[in-house]
Every structure is written in C-alpha cells, then in structure tokens.
Write a protein that holds these residues in place. Structure first.
Motif, PDB file in Angstrom:
ATOM      1  N   VAL A 179       0.839  -1.202   0.000  1.00 21.94           N
ATOM      2  CA  VAL A 179       0.000   0.000   0.000  1.00 21.94           C
ATOM      3  C   VAL A 179       0.871   1.248   0.000  1.00 21.94           C
ATOM      4  CG1 VAL A 179      -1.610   1.357   1.410  1.00 21.94           C
ATOM      5  CG2 VAL A 179      -2.060  -1.050   0.969  1.00 21.94           C
ATOM      6  N   TYR A 180       1.916   1.271   0.821  1.00 22.95           N
ATOM      7  CA  TYR A 180       2.820   2.417   0.864  1.00 22.95           C
ATOM      8  C   TYR A 180       3.430   2.656  -0.520  1.00 22.95           C
ATOM      9  CZ  TYR A 180       6.601   5.506   2.404  1.00 22.95           C
ATOM     10  OH  TYR A 180       7.446   6.572   2.560  1.00 22.95           O
ATOM     11  N   ASN A 181       3.960   1.594  -1.140  1.00 23.58           N
ATOM     12  CA  ASN A 181       4.596   1.725  -2.455  1.00 23.58           C
ATOM     13  C   ASN A 181       3.586   2.113  -3.533  1.00 23.58           C
ATOM     14  OD1 ASN A 181       7.095   1.102  -1.377  1.00 23.58           O
ATOM     15  ND2 ASN A 181       6.990  -1.055  -1.937  1.00 23.58           N
ATOM     16  N   TRP A 182       2.398   1.517  -3.481  1.00 21.67           N
ATOM     17  CA  TRP A 182       1.339   1.859  -4.441  1.00 21.67           C
ATOM     18  C   TRP A 182       0.959   3.337  -4.304  1.00 21.67           C
ATOM     19  CZ3 TRP A 182      -3.499   3.436  -2.695  1.00 21.67           C
ATOM     20  CH2 TRP A 182      -4.422   3.718  -3.694  1.00 21.67           C
ATOM     21  N   LYS A 214       2.962   9.806  -9.821  1.00 22.15           N
ATOM     22  CA  LYS A 214       2.443   9.859 -11.191  1.00 22.15           C
ATOM     23  C   LYS A 214       1.384  10.944 -11.341  1.00 22.15           C
ATOM     24  CE  LYS A 214       3.234   5.184 -12.877  1.00 22.15           C
ATOM     25  NZ  LYS A 214       2.591   3.915 -13.285  1.00 22.15           N
ATOM     26  N   ALA A 215       0.511  11.068 -10.368  1.00 19.70           N
ATOM     27  CA  ALA A 215      -0.543  12.085 -10.439  1.00 19.70           C
ATOM     28  C   ALA A 215       0.071  13.484 -10.511  1.00 19.70           C
ATOM     29  CB  ALA A 215      -1.467  11.978  -9.229  1.00 19.70           C
ATOM     30  N   TYR A 216       1.138  13.684  -9.777  1.00 25.36           N
ATOM     31  CA  TYR A 216       1.768  15.006  -9.770  1.00 25.36           C
ATOM     32  C   TYR A 216       2.476  15.298 -11.093  1.00 25.36           C
ATOM     33  CZ  TYR A 216       4.558  19.002  -8.434  1.00 25.36           C
ATOM     34  OH  TYR A 216       5.120  20.246  -8.390  1.00 25.36           O
ATOM     35  N   TYR A 217       3.280  14.357 -11.558  1.00 28.36           N
ATOM     36  CA  TYR A 217       4.080  14.608 -12.757  1.00 28.36           C
ATOM     37  C   TYR A 217       3.314  14.448 -14.059  1.00 28.36           C
ATOM     38  CZ  TYR A 217       8.205  15.050  -9.881  1.00 28.36           C
ATOM     39  OH  TYR A 217       9.110  15.483  -8.948  1.00 28.36           O
ATOM     40  N   GLN A 218       2.342  13.539 -14.108  1.00 31.20           N
ATOM     41  CA  GLN A 218       1.604  13.331 -15.353  1.00 31.20           C
ATOM     42  C   GLN A 218       0.344  14.182 -15.445  1.00 31.20           C
ATOM     43  OE1 GLN A 218       0.930   9.112 -15.675  1.00 31.20           O
ATOM     44  NE2 GLN A 218       3.076   8.662 -16.056  1.00 31.20           N
ATOM     45  N   ASP A 219      -0.388  14.281 -14.335  1.00 33.61           N
ATOM     46  CA  ASP A 219      -1.671  14.981 -14.357  1.00 33.61           C
ATOM     47  C   ASP A 219      -1.634  16.346 -13.672  1.00 33.61           C
ATOM     48  OD1 ASP A 219      -2.602  12.617 -15.524  1.00 33.61           O
ATOM     49  OD2 ASP A 219      -3.215  11.793 -13.585  1.00 33.61           O
ATOM     50  N   GLU A 220      -0.469  16.686 -13.114  1.00 34.73           N
ATOM     51  CA  GLU A 220      -0.305  17.924 -12.357  1.00 34.73           C
ATOM     52  C   GLU A 220      -1.385  18.052 -11.283  1.00 34.73           C
ATOM     53  OE1 GLU A 220      -0.036  21.177 -15.102  1.00 34.73           O
ATOM     54  OE2 GLU A 220       1.761  20.379 -16.038  1.00 34.73           O
ATOM     55  N   GLU A 221      -1.601  16.941 -10.584  1.00 34.40           N
ATOM     56  CA  GLU A 221      -2.612  16.851  -9.540  1.00 34.40           C
ATOM     57  C   GLU A 221      -1.931  16.454  -8.236  1.00 34.40           C
ATOM     58  OE1 GLU A 221      -6.693  14.271  -8.701  1.00 34.40           O
ATOM     59  OE2 GLU A 221      -5.339  13.665 -10.295  1.00 34.40           O
ATOM     60  N   SER A 222      -2.295  17.102  -7.155  1.00 38.47           N
ATOM     61  CA  SER A 222      -1.753  16.768  -5.853  1.00 38.47           C
ATOM     62  C   SER A 222      -2.793  15.962  -5.079  1.00 38.47           C
ATOM     63  CB  SER A 222      -1.400  18.052  -5.083  1.00 38.47           C
ATOM     64  OG  SER A 222      -0.876  17.714  -3.818  1.00 38.47           O
ATOM     65  N   LEU A 223      -2.453  14.714  -4.764  1.00 36.22           N
ATOM     66  CA  LEU A 223      -3.389  13.846  -4.066  1.00 36.22           C
ATOM     67  C   LEU A 223      -3.192  13.947  -2.558  1.00 36.22           C
ATOM     68  CD1 LEU A 223      -3.154  10.615  -6.269  1.00 36.22           C
ATOM     69  CD2 LEU A 223      -4.882  12.422  -6.345  1.00 36.22           C
ATOM     70  N   SER A 224      -4.282  14.098  -1.843  1.00 33.83           N
ATOM     71  CA  SER A 224      -4.241  14.175  -0.384  1.00 33.83           C
ATOM     72  C   SER A 224      -4.396  12.781   0.216  1.00 33.83           C
ATOM     73  CB  SER A 224      -5.377  15.065   0.113  1.00 33.83           C
ATOM     74  OG  SER A 224      -6.631  14.436  -0.143  1.00 33.83           O
ATOM     75  N   PHE A 225      -4.275  12.708   1.516  1.00 39.13           N
ATOM     76  CA  PHE A 225      -4.505  11.454   2.232  1.00 39.13           C
ATOM     77  C   PHE A 225      -5.911  10.937   1.934  1.00 39.13           C
ATOM     78  CE2 PHE A 225      -6.555   9.480   5.881  1.00 39.13           C
ATOM     79  CZ  PHE A 225      -5.761   8.368   6.061  1.00 39.13           C
ATOM     80  N   THR A 226      -6.891  11.824   1.959  1.00 34.02           N
ATOM     81  CA  THR A 226      -8.285  11.439   1.702  1.00 34.02           C
ATOM     82  C   THR A 226      -8.461  10.887   0.297  1.00 34.02           C
ATOM     83  OG1 THR A 226      -8.967  13.172   3.230  1.00 34.02           O
ATOM     84  CG2 THR A 226     -10.666  12.270   1.799  1.00 34.02           C
ATOM     85  N   THR A 262      -3.974  -1.016   9.552  1.00 34.16           N
ATOM     86  CA  THR A 262      -2.558  -0.971   9.169  1.00 34.16           C
ATOM     87  C   THR A 262      -2.382  -0.374   7.775  1.00 34.16           C
ATOM     88  OG1 THR A 262      -2.619  -3.241   8.335  1.00 34.16           O
ATOM     89  CG2 THR A 262      -1.926  -2.928  10.612  1.00 34.16           C
ATOM     90  N   LEU A 263      -3.358  -0.615   6.890  1.00 34.34           N
ATOM     91  CA  LEU A 263      -3.266  -0.057   5.541  1.00 34.34           C
ATOM     92  C   LEU A 263      -3.445   1.459   5.587  1.00 34.34           C
ATOM     93  CD1 LEU A 263      -5.312  -2.734   3.566  1.00 34.34           C
ATOM     94  CD2 LEU A 263      -2.880  -2.710   4.154  1.00 34.34           C
ATOM     95  N   GLN A 264      -4.383   1.928   6.394  1.00 31.78           N
ATOM     96  CA  GLN A 264      -4.575   3.371   6.552  1.00 31.78           C
ATOM     97  C   GLN A 264      -3.339   4.016   7.193  1.00 31.78           C
ATOM     98  OE1 GLN A 264      -7.208   5.369   5.559  1.00 31.78           O
ATOM     99  NE2 GLN A 264      -7.841   3.546   4.451  1.00 31.78           N
ATOM    100  N   GLN A 265      -2.722   3.311   8.134  1.00 33.51           N
ATOM    101  CA  GLN A 265      -1.514   3.839   8.765  1.00 33.51           C
ATOM    102  C   GLN A 265      -0.374   3.947   7.755  1.00 33.51           C
ATOM    103  OE1 GLN A 265      -3.096   5.146  11.803  1.00 33.51           O
ATOM    104  NE2 GLN A 265      -0.909   5.105  12.057  1.00 33.51           N
ATOM    105  N   SER A 266      -0.323   3.042   6.784  1.00 33.36           N
ATOM    106  CA  SER A 266       0.688   3.151   5.726  1.00 33.36           C
ATOM    107  C   SER A 266       0.490   4.434   4.935  1.00 33.36           C
ATOM    108  CB  SER A 266       0.615   1.941   4.789  1.00 33.36           C
ATOM    109  OG  SER A 266       1.010   0.776   5.457  1.00 33.36           O
ATOM    110  N   LEU A 267      -0.766   4.774   4.663  1.00 32.39           N
ATOM    111  CA  LEU A 267      -1.049   6.037   3.965  1.00 32.39           C
ATOM    112  C   LEU A 267      -0.660   7.230   4.832  1.00 32.39           C
ATOM    113  CD1 LEU A 267      -4.534   5.309   2.339  1.00 32.39           C
ATOM    114  CD2 LEU A 267      -2.266   5.166   1.278  1.00 32.39           C
ATOM    115  N   ARG A 268      -0.922   7.128   6.126  1.00 28.40           N
ATOM    116  CA  ARG A 268      -0.534   8.221   7.039  1.00 28.40           C
ATOM    117  C   ARG A 268       0.990   8.358   7.102  1.00 28.40           C
ATOM    118  NH1 ARG A 268      -5.123   9.883   9.279  1.00 28.40           N
ATOM    119  NH2 ARG A 268      -6.748   8.379   9.740  1.00 28.40           N
ATOM    120  N   ASN A 269       1.689   7.216   7.103  1.00 25.68           N
ATOM    121  CA  ASN A 269       3.156   7.251   7.105  1.00 25.68           C
ATOM    122  C   ASN A 269       3.680   7.964   5.860  1.00 25.68           C
ATOM    123  OD1 ASN A 269       3.122   5.804   9.485  1.00 25.68           O
ATOM    124  ND2 ASN A 269       3.674   3.866   8.533  1.00 25.68           N
TER     125      ASN A 269
END
Length: 130
Positions: A40-43, A50-62, A87-94
């Motif tokens: 999950v962390y790597n994904w 990719k979202a930032y460099y290809q779509d110029e979009e900044s993705l939030s935790f939500t 644990t998966l949500q904590q990976s996103l928080r990390n």
C-alpha cells in the motif's frame, strides 16, 4: 486562591513497544500484514508521484484513502482485505508524514519500501488486543 481556570490541559501521547514471540500461524498473519502495508505504501507513493508529474494533480490522504478502498474491491487486489484496514490506513498516514517531512526540508523525497528492509506495521490502540 484557585487557578484551575488558568491551567492548560496537556494531552499526553504514549507509544509502547512490545517484543512478541509469534507461533507459526501468527507469523503468517504478520507476514501478510507487513506485505500488504508495504504494498500500500509503495502503491500510494507511485500513485501520488504519477498524479503530480503526469496529471499535475496533488493527491491528499483522503484522495488516496478513497482510491485504496476502490482498489480493495477489485478482484486482482482483493487480498488487501485479508488484513486489518487499520494498518493499511496507517501506511497512507506514514507516506503523508514522509511528504510533510520532505516539503518542510527535514527529509529526502520518500522512497519505496523493500522486503529486505525492516518490516513494520502500525496499529492504533483500539485496533488490537493483547
């Protein structure tokens, strides 16, 4: 004189570390948890980059959390539902904290997690019992 109104209340946060000696079934469950958390962390890192460099979009935790929920519903990644969602949500928080540290100059750009490095998973206090 009573100064109770002027006393600031402080929240105390505690972290506990435990040494455990799991049996073979527990080792398998931990291995699944570590693997899913790392995946999950790597994904999320790849998705956010990719979202930032290809779509110029900044993705939030939500945003990532919503995408993770969609990902867990897909047949090819339904195995993510076999471990605690905490644990998966904590990976996103990390990852979110890693980006905060990067943007505030305290760390380098987040890197992908490896199987060979120390394996970790984080639970919140209400997510498990001893």
């Amino acid at each position: 004189m009573i100064f109770a109104d002027n006393v600031m209340k402080h929240e105390i946060k505690r972290t506990y570390r435990y040494r455990i000696y799991p049996n073979s079934e527990q080792r398998q469950e931990l291995a699944r948890t570590f693997g899913c958390s790392r995946w999950v962390y790597n994904w999320a890192l790849e998705t956010k980059t990719k979202a930032y460099y290809q779509d110029e979009e900044s993705l939030s935790f939500t945003d990532l959390s919503g995408r993770l929920t969609d990902k867990k519903r897909k047949e090819e990644t339904e195995w993510l539902s076999e471990v605690s969602a905490v644990t998966l949500q904590q990976s996103l928080r990390n990852l979110n904290q890693a980006f905060t540290n990067f943007f505030e100059g305290r760390a380098e750009y987040p890197s992908f997690k490896s199987k060979k490095a120390g394996q970790t998973a984080r639970y919140v206090g209400t997510a498990f019992g001893l």
